[in-house]
Design a protein around this motif. Sequence first.
Motif, PDB file in Angstrom:
ATOM      1  N   LEU A 118       0.822  -1.219   0.000  1.00  0.00           N
ATOM      2  CA  LEU A 118       0.000   0.000   0.000  1.00  0.00           C
ATOM      3  C   LEU A 118       0.848   1.257   0.000  1.00  0.00           C
ATOM      4  O   LEU A 118       0.320   2.362  -0.199  1.00  0.00           O
ATOM      5  N   GLY A 119       2.136   1.122   0.242  1.00  0.00           N
ATOM      6  CA  GLY A 119       3.025   2.266   0.189  1.00  0.00           C
ATOM      7  C   GLY A 119       2.909   3.167   1.417  1.00  0.00           C
ATOM      8  O   GLY A 119       2.396   2.780   2.458  1.00  0.00           O
ATOM      9  N   ILE A 120       3.384   4.396   1.251  1.00  0.00           N
ATOM     10  CA  ILE A 120       3.456   5.367   2.339  1.00  0.00           C
ATOM     11  C   ILE A 120       2.137   6.124   2.474  1.00  0.00           C
ATOM     12  O   ILE A 120       1.573   6.590   1.487  1.00  0.00           O
ATOM     13  N   LYS A 121       1.675   6.227   3.716  1.00  0.00           N
ATOM     14  CA  LYS A 121       0.493   7.036   4.014  1.00  0.00           C
ATOM     15  C   LYS A 121       0.932   8.251   4.812  1.00  0.00           C
ATOM     16  O   LYS A 121       1.690   8.127   5.775  1.00  0.00           O
ATOM     17  N   ARG A 122       0.461   9.428   4.417  1.00  0.00           N
ATOM     18  CA  ARG A 122       0.784  10.652   5.147  1.00  0.00           C
ATOM     19  C   ARG A 122      -0.236  10.869   6.259  1.00  0.00           C
ATOM     20  O   ARG A 122      -1.445  10.869   6.014  1.00  0.00           O
ATOM     21  N   ILE A 123       0.276  11.039   7.487  1.00  0.00           N
ATOM     22  CA  ILE A 123      -0.563  11.292   8.653  1.00  0.00           C
ATOM     23  C   ILE A 123      -0.485  12.775   9.005  1.00  0.00           C
ATOM     24  O   ILE A 123       0.594  13.368   8.972  1.00  0.00           O
ATOM     25  N   LEU A 124      -1.602  13.383   9.330  1.00  0.00           N
ATOM     26  CA  LEU A 124      -1.682  14.793   9.738  1.00  0.00           C
ATOM     27  C   LEU A 124      -0.975  15.717   8.738  1.00  0.00           C
ATOM     28  O   LEU A 124      -0.163  16.560   9.122  1.00  0.00           O
ATOM     29  N   PRO A 125      -1.287  15.620   7.471  1.00  0.00           N
ATOM     30  CA  PRO A 125      -0.550  16.408   6.477  1.00  0.00           C
ATOM     31  C   PRO A 125      -0.772  17.908   6.587  1.00  0.00           C
ATOM     32  O   PRO A 125       0.043  18.691   6.095  1.00  0.00           O
ATOM     33  N   ASP A 126      -1.860  18.320   7.204  1.00  0.00           N
ATOM     34  CA  ASP A 126      -2.182  19.743   7.273  1.00  0.00           C
ATOM     35  C   ASP A 126      -2.093  20.311   8.678  1.00  0.00           C
ATOM     36  O   ASP A 126      -2.580  21.413   8.944  1.00  0.00           O
ATOM     37  N   TYR A 127      -1.424  19.576   9.587  1.00  0.00           N
ATOM     38  CA  TYR A 127      -1.466  20.027  10.981  1.00  0.00           C
ATOM     39  C   TYR A 127      -0.737  21.351  11.187  1.00  0.00           C
ATOM     40  O   TYR A 127      -1.268  22.298  11.760  1.00  0.00           O
ATOM     41  N   VAL A 128       0.516  21.463  10.738  1.00  0.00           N
ATOM     42  CA  VAL A 128       1.308  22.666  10.996  1.00  0.00           C
ATOM     43  C   VAL A 128       1.803  23.236   9.677  1.00  0.00           C
ATOM     44  O   VAL A 128       2.448  22.555   8.895  1.00  0.00           O
ATOM     45  N   LYS A 129       1.481  24.463   9.426  1.00  0.00           N
ATOM     46  CA  LYS A 129       2.047  25.179   8.294  1.00  0.00           C
ATOM     47  C   LYS A 129       3.373  25.807   8.718  1.00  0.00           C
ATOM     48  O   LYS A 129       3.596  26.105   9.885  1.00  0.00           O
ATOM     49  N   ASP A 130       4.250  26.049   7.727  1.00  0.00           N
ATOM     50  CA  ASP A 130       5.584  26.536   8.054  1.00  0.00           C
ATOM     51  C   ASP A 130       5.560  27.835   8.850  1.00  0.00           C
ATOM     52  O   ASP A 130       6.365  28.046   9.750  1.00  0.00           O
ATOM     53  N   ASP A 131       4.647  28.720   8.548  1.00  0.00           N
ATOM     54  CA  ASP A 131       4.649  30.019   9.220  1.00  0.00           C
ATOM     55  C   ASP A 131       4.073  29.948  10.630  1.00  0.00           C
ATOM     56  O   ASP A 131       4.090  30.936  11.359  1.00  0.00           O
TER      57      ASP A 131
ATOM     58  N   VAL B 176      -2.043  14.086  20.156  1.00  0.00           N
ATOM     59  CA  VAL B 176      -2.693  12.813  20.461  1.00  0.00           C
ATOM     60  C   VAL B 176      -3.309  12.289  19.172  1.00  0.00           C
ATOM     61  O   VAL B 176      -4.212  12.919  18.591  1.00  0.00           O
ATOM     62  N   ILE B 177      -2.831  11.129  18.713  1.00  0.00           N
ATOM     63  CA  ILE B 177      -3.270  10.547  17.448  1.00  0.00           C
ATOM     64  C   ILE B 177      -4.017   9.250  17.727  1.00  0.00           C
ATOM     65  O   ILE B 177      -3.544   8.397  18.492  1.00  0.00           O
ATOM     66  N   ASP B 178      -5.180   9.101  17.133  1.00  0.00           N
ATOM     67  CA  ASP B 178      -5.968   7.878  17.263  1.00  0.00           C
ATOM     68  C   ASP B 178      -5.415   6.839  16.290  1.00  0.00           C
ATOM     69  O   ASP B 178      -5.472   7.025  15.065  1.00  0.00           O
ATOM     70  N   LYS B 179      -4.881   5.740  16.803  1.00  0.00           N
ATOM     71  CA  LYS B 179      -4.266   4.719  15.963  1.00  0.00           C
ATOM     72  C   LYS B 179      -5.278   3.940  15.129  1.00  0.00           C
ATOM     73  O   LYS B 179      -4.903   3.244  14.184  1.00  0.00           O
ATOM     74  N   ARG B 180      -6.562   4.073  15.461  1.00  0.00           N
ATOM     75  CA  ARG B 180      -7.573   3.341  14.695  1.00  0.00           C
ATOM     76  C   ARG B 180      -7.858   3.996  13.353  1.00  0.00           C
ATOM     77  O   ARG B 180      -8.238   3.326  12.391  1.00  0.00           O
ATOM     78  N   ASN B 181      -7.683   5.330  13.279  1.00  0.00           N
ATOM     79  CA  ASN B 181      -7.935   6.021  12.004  1.00  0.00           C
ATOM     80  C   ASN B 181      -6.829   7.008  11.646  1.00  0.00           C
ATOM     81  O   ASN B 181      -6.912   7.673  10.618  1.00  0.00           O
ATOM     82  N   TRP B 182      -5.811   7.141  12.519  1.00  0.00           N
ATOM     83  CA  TRP B 182      -4.673   8.018  12.314  1.00  0.00           C
ATOM     84  C   TRP B 182      -5.075   9.487  12.161  1.00  0.00           C
ATOM     85  O   TRP B 182      -4.473  10.232  11.401  1.00  0.00           O
ATOM     86  N   GLN B 183      -6.099   9.865  12.908  1.00  0.00           N
ATOM     87  CA  GLN B 183      -6.547  11.257  12.933  1.00  0.00           C
ATOM     88  C   GLN B 183      -6.127  11.916  14.247  1.00  0.00           C
ATOM     89  O   GLN B 183      -5.959  11.255  15.271  1.00  0.00           O
ATOM     90  N   LEU B 184      -5.985  13.241  14.188  1.00  0.00           N
ATOM     91  CA  LEU B 184      -5.627  14.000  15.384  1.00  0.00           C
ATOM     92  C   LEU B 184      -6.829  14.087  16.310  1.00  0.00           C
ATOM     93  O   LEU B 184      -7.903  14.534  15.916  1.00  0.00           O
ATOM     94  N   VAL B 185      -6.643  13.655  17.557  1.00  0.00           N
ATOM     95  CA  VAL B 185      -7.692  13.725  18.567  1.00  0.00           C
ATOM     96  C   VAL B 185      -7.615  15.038  19.321  1.00  0.00           C
ATOM     97  O   VAL B 185      -8.616  15.706  19.563  1.00  0.00           O
ATOM     98  N   LYS B 186      -6.386  15.434  19.669  1.00  0.00           N
ATOM     99  CA  LYS B 186      -6.210  16.608  20.504  1.00  0.00           C
ATOM    100  C   LYS B 186      -4.757  17.058  20.447  1.00  0.00           C
ATOM    101  O   LYS B 186      -3.855  16.242  20.259  1.00  0.00           O
ATOM    102  N   ALA B 187      -4.538  18.353  20.590  1.00  0.00           N
ATOM    103  CA  ALA B 187      -3.201  18.906  20.787  1.00  0.00           C
ATOM    104  C   ALA B 187      -3.160  19.466  22.207  1.00  0.00           C
ATOM    105  O   ALA B 187      -3.879  20.404  22.537  1.00  0.00           O
ATOM    106  N   ILE B 188      -2.326  18.875  23.063  1.00  0.00           N
ATOM    107  CA  ILE B 188      -2.271  19.257  24.472  1.00  0.00           C
ATOM    108  C   ILE B 188      -1.198  20.330  24.658  1.00  0.00           C
ATOM    109  O   ILE B 188      -0.012  20.079  24.381  1.00  0.00           O
ATOM    110  N   PRO B 189      -1.559  21.522  25.106  1.00  0.00           N
ATOM    111  CA  PRO B 189      -0.548  22.562  25.372  1.00  0.00           C
ATOM    112  C   PRO B 189       0.382  22.133  26.513  1.00  0.00           C
ATOM    113  O   PRO B 189      -0.072  21.615  27.541  1.00  0.00           O
ATOM    114  N   VAL B 190       1.687  22.333  26.314  1.00  0.00           N
ATOM    115  CA  VAL B 190       2.673  21.969  27.333  1.00  0.00           C
ATOM    116  C   VAL B 190       3.638  23.136  27.541  1.00  0.00           C
ATOM    117  O   VAL B 190       3.553  24.176  26.883  1.00  0.00           O
ATOM    118  N   ALA B 191       4.592  22.950  28.466  1.00  0.00           N
ATOM    119  CA  ALA B 191       5.419  24.063  28.950  1.00  0.00           C
ATOM    120  C   ALA B 191       6.420  24.581  27.936  1.00  0.00           C
ATOM    121  O   ALA B 191       6.862  25.727  28.032  1.00  0.00           O
TER     122      ALA B 191
END
Length: 387
Positions: A224-237, A270-285
């Motif tokens: 099946l080749g390479i699958k891209r996960i979260l391709p649109d999460y962070v833009k360069d800027d 936080v990535i859901d391994k069942r569908n490889w979608q972003l569940v949450k981004a937890i703010p940290v220090a």
Amino acid sequence: MTKLLPILGLFISFNVFAELRATGDLAVVIEREHSSALIFNTSQHKQLAKIEQLGDLSHASVVFSRDQRYAYVFGRDGGLSKIDMLQDKLVKRIVQAGNSIGGAISQDGKLIAVSNYTPGGVKVFSSDTLELVADIPADAGDGKLSKVIGLVDIPGQRFAFSLFDADQIWILDLKNPKKPDITKFKDIGKQPYDALTSSDGRYYIAGLFGDSGLAMLDLWHPELGIKRILPDYVKDDEKLPVYKMPHLEGWADTGDYLLAPAIGKHEVLVIDKRNWQLVKAIPVAGQPVFVMGRPDGRQAWVNFAFPDNNQLQIIDIKDLSLQKTLTPGKAVLHMEFAPRGEEVWVAVRDDNQVVVYDTDTLQEIARLPAQTPNGIFFSSRAHKIGF
């Protein structure tokens, strides 16, 4: 004299018995600036030995033989060292390249693979003798050798690794070491900078420094080749300056969720391994470096790049929220859980200490002296895929 022989034999037998050591209860702590490694009894929090003359350990990592007797130390200077943890000695050290970035041990424990920056490629050695078995130059087809990163062992007597300069993932099959078989996946995304395999060995995932998202290969279905996960999460800027690259080996694999450090963001993904979608981004220090899961999957412990590297934060997986912030000391570089997770050992480089915490109460248990510690490796890693 004849009468003394049984007594002498008893004395020798007693000494041998008194020095018996359980290999499953050992840890290696790397002393970054001193070219040395400490051997600890992890239950007793006791230093047993110090092994010196190991070369440049500024980015050192360790794997273990399947019987947990030998530790193999990968140095940044291309050094590969074999340590006997029962006899407290350096068995052999070779310098196999000019610049290296880690390695792995094969499924059957007979082969040691090393990933190299200079010259770019993978070299494979006998775990017994450290003699060269195979040399795999990372030539992507243009005659230039790429830096190799993210080398891990995977099921089937294979290794997976990524080519930073060529945007590729390679699978190296060594069922027949004399005839290595390589499967190449091209155009996976720009500049894979580190990678890991899931705890069950099914998925190989590479982080991308030059692109958004992650590159994932399902090793059960490589066709099946390479699958891209979260391709649109962070833009360069949207990125902040990156002070230290995150390490993907320490991703928290906690049941249905995979927790990963975000590049250039003060967030844990936080990535859901069942569908490889972003569940949450937890703010940290700060900018996370390691996000490591407790063996039972209930907690993830996070450390940070400078200037926030005096802190640790604990995430409760039950509700995906921050549980507590700890300040162990100056320059927290690495963490390692006890095999069943009741303790976590923390390397605090600039305080020359390893701090041990109870993961239930989050209270400090001990502080163990070590000179500029930057890596902690328990021998229980011998029986984990990808470690």
